[in-house]
Design a protein around this motif. Structure first.
Motif, PDB file in Angstrom:
ATOM      1  N   SER A   1     -16.137  20.609  93.006  1.00  0.00           N
ATOM      2  CA  SER A   1     -16.033  19.176  92.761  1.00  0.00           C
ATOM      3  C   SER A   1     -14.801  18.857  91.931  1.00  0.00           C
ATOM      4  CB  SER A   1     -17.296  18.655  92.061  1.00  0.00           C
ATOM      5  OG  SER A   1     -17.424  19.216  90.778  1.00  0.00           O
ATOM      6  N   GLY A   2     -14.434  17.601  91.959  1.00  0.00           N
ATOM      7  CA  GLY A   2     -13.296  17.103  91.195  1.00  0.00           C
ATOM      8  C   GLY A   2     -13.251  15.597  91.318  1.00  0.00           C
ATOM      9  N   LYS A   3     -12.190  15.000  90.790  1.00  0.00           N
ATOM     10  CA  LYS A   3     -12.042  13.540  90.813  1.00  0.00           C
ATOM     11  C   LYS A   3     -10.870  13.142  91.681  1.00  0.00           C
ATOM     12  CE  LYS A   3     -14.298  12.442  86.550  1.00  0.00           C
ATOM     13  NZ  LYS A   3     -14.304  11.653  85.349  1.00  0.00           N
ATOM     14  N   ALA A   4     -11.031  12.009  92.347  1.00  0.00           N
ATOM     15  CA  ALA A   4      -9.940  11.448  93.156  1.00  0.00           C
ATOM     16  C   ALA A   4      -8.844  10.959  92.213  1.00  0.00           C
ATOM     17  CB  ALA A   4     -10.458  10.317  94.027  1.00  0.00           C
ATOM     18  N   ASP A   5      -7.623  11.372  92.455  1.00  0.00           N
ATOM     19  CA  ASP A   5      -6.501  11.001  91.596  1.00  0.00           C
ATOM     20  C   ASP A   5      -5.948   9.614  91.883  1.00  0.00           C
ATOM     21  OD1 ASP A   5      -5.529  11.783  94.079  1.00  0.00           O
ATOM     22  OD2 ASP A   5      -3.701  12.672  93.261  1.00  0.00           O
ATOM     23  N   GLN A   6      -6.372   9.030  93.007  1.00  0.00           N
ATOM     24  CA  GLN A   6      -5.966   7.677  93.388  1.00  0.00           C
ATOM     25  C   GLN A   6      -6.930   7.198  94.466  1.00  0.00           C
ATOM     26  OE1 GLN A   6      -2.001   8.855  94.805  1.00  0.00           O
ATOM     27  NE2 GLN A   6      -2.598   8.255  96.869  1.00  0.00           N
ATOM     28  N   ALA A   7      -6.766   5.980  94.920  1.00  0.00           N
ATOM     29  CA  ALA A   7      -7.601   5.459  96.009  1.00  0.00           C
ATOM     30  C   ALA A   7      -7.083   6.010  97.341  1.00  0.00           C
ATOM     31  CB  ALA A   7      -7.559   3.935  96.013  1.00  0.00           C
ATOM     32  N   TYR A   8      -8.032   6.260  98.263  1.00  0.00           N
ATOM     33  CA  TYR A   8      -7.678   6.785  99.588  1.00  0.00           C
ATOM     34  C   TYR A   8      -8.425   6.014 100.662  1.00  0.00           C
ATOM     35  CZ  TYR A   8      -5.651  10.798  97.201  1.00  0.00           C
ATOM     36  OH  TYR A   8      -4.880  11.602  96.398  1.00  0.00           O
ATOM     37  N   ALA A   9      -7.725   5.731 101.749  1.00  0.00           N
ATOM     38  CA  ALA A   9      -8.333   5.082 102.904  1.00  0.00           C
ATOM     39  C   ALA A   9      -9.142   6.109 103.693  1.00  0.00           C
ATOM     40  CB  ALA A   9      -7.235   4.494 103.796  1.00  0.00           C
ATOM     41  N   PRO A  10     -10.050   5.664 104.565  1.00  0.00           N
ATOM     42  CA  PRO A  10     -10.767   6.613 105.424  1.00  0.00           C
ATOM     43  C   PRO A  10      -9.766   7.497 106.189  1.00  0.00           C
ATOM     44  CG  PRO A  10     -11.713   4.422 105.636  1.00  0.00           C
ATOM     45  CD  PRO A  10     -10.456   4.273 104.814  1.00  0.00           C
ATOM     46  N   GLY A  11     -10.031   8.787 106.243  1.00  0.00           N
ATOM     47  CA  GLY A  11      -9.168   9.724 106.959  1.00  0.00           C
ATOM     48  C   GLY A  11      -7.984  10.234 106.167  1.00  0.00           C
ATOM     49  N   ALA A  12      -7.770   9.725 104.956  1.00  0.00           N
ATOM     50  CA  ALA A  12      -6.619  10.149 104.154  1.00  0.00           C
ATOM     51  C   ALA A  12      -6.913  11.392 103.318  1.00  0.00           C
ATOM     52  CB  ALA A  12      -6.154   9.008 103.257  1.00  0.00           C
TER      53      ALA A  12
ATOM     54  N   LEU B   1     -14.486   9.752 106.269  1.00  0.00           N
ATOM     55  CA  LEU B   1     -14.655   8.614 107.183  1.00  0.00           C
ATOM     56  C   LEU B   1     -14.839   7.297 106.426  1.00  0.00           C
ATOM     57  CD1 LEU B   1     -17.142  10.326 109.674  1.00  0.00           C
ATOM     58  CD2 LEU B   1     -14.649  10.070 109.904  1.00  0.00           C
ATOM     59  N   LYS B   2     -14.880   7.389 105.083  1.00  0.00           N
ATOM     60  CA  LYS B   2     -15.059   6.208 104.238  1.00  0.00           C
ATOM     61  C   LYS B   2     -13.978   6.190 103.166  1.00  0.00           C
ATOM     62  CE  LYS B   2     -20.133   6.226 104.597  1.00  0.00           C
ATOM     63  NZ  LYS B   2     -21.383   6.359 103.809  1.00  0.00           N
ATOM     64  N   PRO B   3     -13.695   5.016 102.581  1.00  0.00           N
ATOM     65  CA  PRO B   3     -12.690   4.965 101.513  1.00  0.00           C
ATOM     66  C   PRO B   3     -13.188   5.625 100.228  1.00  0.00           C
ATOM     67  CG  PRO B   3     -13.700   2.805 101.818  1.00  0.00           C
ATOM     68  CD  PRO B   3     -14.249   3.693 102.898  1.00  0.00           C
ATOM     69  N   ILE B   4     -12.248   6.097  99.431  1.00  0.00           N
ATOM     70  CA  ILE B   4     -12.514   6.729  98.140  1.00  0.00           C
ATOM     71  C   ILE B   4     -11.716   5.936  97.093  1.00  0.00           C
ATOM     72  CG2 ILE B   4     -12.268   8.850  96.771  1.00  0.00           C
ATOM     73  CD1 ILE B   4     -14.081   9.318  99.166  1.00  0.00           C
ATOM     74  N   LYS B   5     -12.332   5.663  95.944  1.00  0.00           N
ATOM     75  CA  LYS B   5     -11.637   4.946  94.870  1.00  0.00           C
ATOM     76  C   LYS B   5     -11.085   5.933  93.848  1.00  0.00           C
ATOM     77  CE  LYS B   5     -14.658   0.962  95.233  1.00  0.00           C
ATOM     78  NZ  LYS B   5     -15.798   0.272  94.628  1.00  0.00           N
ATOM     79  N   GLU B   6     -10.030   5.514  93.161  1.00  0.00           N
ATOM     80  CA  GLU B   6      -9.469   6.340  92.098  1.00  0.00           C
ATOM     81  C   GLU B   6     -10.544   6.619  91.050  1.00  0.00           C
ATOM     82  OE1 GLU B   6      -5.905   6.289  88.764  1.00  0.00           O
ATOM     83  OE2 GLU B   6      -5.980   4.704  90.260  1.00  0.00           O
ATOM     84  N   GLY B   7     -10.645   7.875  90.623  1.00  0.00           N
ATOM     85  CA  GLY B   7     -11.613   8.268  89.610  1.00  0.00           C
ATOM     86  C   GLY B   7     -12.981   8.644  90.144  1.00  0.00           C
ATOM     87  N   ASP B   8     -13.237   8.452  91.454  1.00  0.00           N
ATOM     88  CA  ASP B   8     -14.533   8.834  92.022  1.00  0.00           C
ATOM     89  C   ASP B   8     -14.718  10.344  91.926  1.00  0.00           C
ATOM     90  OD1 ASP B   8     -15.129   6.222  92.674  1.00  0.00           O
ATOM     91  OD2 ASP B   8     -14.904   6.476  94.840  1.00  0.00           O
ATOM     92  N   ARG B   9     -15.939  10.761  91.574  1.00  0.00           N
ATOM     93  CA  ARG B   9     -16.276  12.194  91.527  1.00  0.00           C
ATOM     94  C   ARG B   9     -16.683  12.621  92.926  1.00  0.00           C
ATOM     95  NH1 ARG B   9     -21.277  14.437  90.403  1.00  0.00           N
ATOM     96  NH2 ARG B   9     -21.174  16.663  90.182  1.00  0.00           N
TER      97      ARG B   9
END
Length: 191
Positions: free
Chosen positions: A154-165, A95-103
């Motif tokens: 757990s893992g890392k976000a490979d790119q930025a994602y919008a809420p719901g993506a 429900l929130k954005p995620i940035k690239e590299g976030d754990r």
């Protein structure tokens, strides 16, 4: 909110090797600040009734269960093994954005009921996936006990994602069983 504080403490508590010593004076955050930090990291609705089941004729049901956090669980009966086990499961979106590299940590309560010959229950694959074209970011399979237990991956976000993506997805069709899913937490620990 007491449950959130306890979960937050369990997921963020420092772990020291047997040969190391903890710092002499570690400040202990207040319950309110720990709760605020946890709420900031939480990027989905963790309640069992927010899970979105899919893929079978026998409808899953949300049941009251006082033995699991928040007191409700999604019960998913699997009557036959499927070659494509990802066709039966449940998801919960961010429900929130995620940035690239976030754990990102996916922590969830689960138990197995009515398995074949007393075998452990099977979560064929739990994954963080991008949508609408499904692409796995990270995944893990789990054996599940008959008692409630919290599991995590757990893992890392490979790119930025919008809420719901992004979704945490549970693929369940690899064994004849009944799986109960309790609260599911998608937590963003940043970089």
């Amino acid at each position: 909110m007491k449950h959130l504080v306890l979960l937050s403490a369990a997921l963020t508590a420092p772990v020291f090797p047997a040969t190391a010593q903890a710092p002499a004076q570690t400040p202990v955050p207040s319950a309110q600040s720990a709760e605020a930090v946890f709420a900031e990291r939480l990027v989905n609705d963790p309640r069992a009734e927010a899970l979105r089941p899919y893929g079978q004729r026998i409808p899953p049901e949300v049941r009251a269960d006082k033995t699991v956090q928040f007191g409700k669980a999604l019960r998913v009966p699997i009557s036959s093994v499927m070659a494509e086990f990802g066709r039966i499961g449940a998801i919960t979106p961010t429900l929130k954005p995620i940035k690239e590299g976030d754990r990102i940590v996916v922590a969830f309560w689960a138990r197995a009921q009515r398995t074949e010959a007393g075998a452990p229950g099977k979560l064929c694959r739990v994954q963080l996936e991008a949508t609408p074209v499904v692409r796995t970011i990270f995944e893990q399979a789990f054996d599940v006990t008959p008692e409630w237990k919290m599991y995590k991956l757990s893992g890392k976000a490979d790119q930025a994602y919008a809420p719901g993506a992004l979704n945490a997805a549970f693929h369940l069709g690899c064994a004849k069983q009944t799986i109960d899913l309790g609260p599911v937490f998608i937590l963003n620990y940043g970089r």
